[in-house]
Write an enzyme that holds these catalytic residues in place. Structure first.
Site, PDB file in Angstrom:
ATOM      1  CG  PHE A 110     -36.290 -12.424  -0.533  1.00 46.08           C
ATOM      2  CD1 PHE A 110     -37.178 -13.412  -0.125  1.00 46.08           C
ATOM      3  CD2 PHE A 110     -35.553 -11.777   0.451  1.00 46.08           C
ATOM      4  CE1 PHE A 110     -37.332 -13.743   1.207  1.00 46.08           C
ATOM      5  CE2 PHE A 110     -35.687 -12.097   1.776  1.00 46.08           C
ATOM      6  CZ  PHE A 110     -36.585 -13.087   2.170  1.00 46.08           C
ATOM      7  CE  LYS A 111     -38.269 -11.209   3.837  1.00 44.68           C
ATOM      8  NZ  LYS A 111     -38.347 -10.376   5.023  1.00 44.68           N
ATOM      9  CG  ASP A 112     -40.789  -6.442  -3.860  1.00 41.46           C
ATOM     10  OD1 ASP A 112     -41.557  -5.899  -3.052  1.00 41.46           O
ATOM     11  OD2 ASP A 112     -39.755  -5.894  -4.299  1.00 41.46           O
TER      12      ASP A 112
END
Length: 466
Positions: A110-112
């Site tokens: 999810f950090k993308d």
């Protein structure tokens, strides 16, 4: 829009300045002086937008020193189909419960979702100002690779990413250490994530060193990360509802408090969020706070190495922004609480416990190794959906807080491929790996291992920084 510090010692600054600064000069975290409000008409007008268009609208509320045209170009590039073949799909699990798929980007986490925007923003602002920046960050697993993939090859930026030696999954390590770009530097510290984070804060807090080395941050201490994460709460609400004002709850696996903080901000802005369900693993400092009102971070020796390693955190760097709201945005009280934390190892806000849920919508729960194995196994058997261990923590705690008529979205943390050992233990077979990454762990790796000492990291930055 101008930004201030949670500790009150910073003159108001525009977005582009705080983007490059990271930690505030007084040691606090930056926040907008006031939050924009979203009414029902605005939210309804956004229903037909694609993700890049929605991101431009939401981020535009926080950024007024980048032109609308440039901001739209940045979000189009960040959220292009070649970067995200799918973007934030809803994946039903059972009636009233679904995943919000946030792991379709280049590093499968999810950090993308925020980091791809930061990569565009850093390059744009640095080019405009003819400056360079050395990004110093710490990762417990996914932030590092997301930052490195977003910033690899970018002009004017070098990345120095600290990670806890031997405490990430083999896939996570390979994602970071296999990068050979000249502007990417991986440093494995003999310690735990919290100690890596302490080094980052120590060096960022040395204002002379920070200025001389042009230090910036991509961890969620950087407000731009939080702002970009607000977008998918709005997106999730729009996709899970059919009528204005319909409430939705979100369950969020949380270690550093950045992901769920974005939901808190979205809720304060007017997105109809009923509950923010915080899920921890065995490192349950945050769950303990929401249950008791006492914030009591653990020392490194008491921070467990678990099968959801990205949440093996005992000091949540974003928690200060939430406490700022709890104490009615009084920077003197925040400073006093963090002084007490340094002196006593804890502080007590139990007198405010009623506001955690009643005013801010927070509830919390814990998931253990046995829980996540059961959740992974059960979901796969019942639905065919395979989730990673962190997402399993979120699903387990979400089920404890389901309410009739209120959809619950669990924020997916990563794809199962990143945690093959735990998936193998849960279902008896390895998770599928995207074809482009099947040889990842066989690629040459480049990493510098060093003792847990800020002076060693500073020396490395002196020798290799821009």
């Amino acid at each position: 829009m101008k930004y201030r510090s949670t500790r009150g010692g910073m003159a108001p600054l525009p977005f582009c300045d705080i983007l490059l600064e990271g930690l505030a000069p007084d040691g606090g975290l930056t926040l907008p002086e006031s939050l924009p409000r979203l009414d029902a008409d605005t939210l309804e007008a956004w229903r037909e937008l694609d993700y890049a268009g929605l991101a431009a609208c939401v981020l535009g509320l926080f950024i007024d020193d980048i032109t609308r045209e440039d901001l739209q170009a940045m979000t189009r590039a960040a959220y292009a189909p070649e970067v995200f073949p799918m973007i934030a799909p809803i994946k039903p699990l059972q009636p009233g419960l679904a995943l919000l798929g946030l792991s379709e980007g280049p590093t499968l986490a999810f950090k993308d979702m925020a980091m791809q925007f930061l990569g565009q923003a850093f390059e744009h602002v640095l080019a405009r100002r003819n400056q360079v920046l050395n990004i110093l960050g710490a990762t417990s697993g996914d932030t590092g690779s997301a930052a490195e993939y977003a910033l690899r090859g970018k002009r004017g930026v070098a990345v120095f990413m600290l990670s806890p030696h031997g405490r990430m999954s083999a896939f996570q390590r390979a994602q970071m250490y296999s990068l050979q770009d000249e502007n990417i530097h991986n440093i494995a510290v003999r310690g735990v994530f919290d100690e890596c984070q302490d080094i980052v804060k120590t060096l960022a807090g040395d204002l002379d060193f920070k200025s001389a080395r042009r230090l910036g941050a991509v961890n969620s201490i950087n407000w731009a990360r939080i702002a970009a994460q607000i977008v998918y709460y709005v997106w999730g609400w729009l996709r899970a509802t059919e009528r204005p004002g319909q409430p939705v709850s979100f369950a969020v696996p949380s270690g550093n408090f950045g992901n769920i903080l974005a939901g808190h901000i979205a809720r304060r802005m007017g997105v109809p969020i009923r509950r923010l369900v915080l899920a921890t693993n065995e490192n349950n400092v945050l769950e303990e706070f929401f249950r008791t009102g006492v914030y009591r971070p653990r020392p490194a020796s008491q921070t467990h190495a678990t099968s959801s390693p990205s949440m093996d955190i005992s000091r949540a760097s974003n928690f200060e922004r939430f406490v700022f709201d709890l104490v009615d945005q009084d920077p003197a009280r925040v400073s006093a609480l963090w002084a007490a934390l340094a002196r006593d190892g804890q502080f007590d806000l139990s007198a405010l416990r009623s506001t955690f849920t009643e005013r801010y919508g927070f509830v919390a729960g814990v998931s253990t190794h046995a829980d996540r194995l059961d959740t992974i196994r059960g979901l796969y058997r019942e639905t065919g959906v395979l989730v990673d261990p962190h997402t399993a923590d979120g699903v387990k705690v979400a089920r404890e807080h389901l309410e009739d008529g209120v959809p619950m979205l669990v924020l997916e943390t990563a794809l199962p491929a990143k945690f093959a050992e735990t998936i193998q233990e849960a279902i008896g077979e390895a998770p599928p790996v995207p074809e482009a990454l099947r040889d990842l762990q066989q690629r040459p790796q480049r990493v510098q291992v060093m003792d847990c000492d800020a002076r060693l990291v500073a020396d490395y930055l002196d020798r290799h920084g821009l």
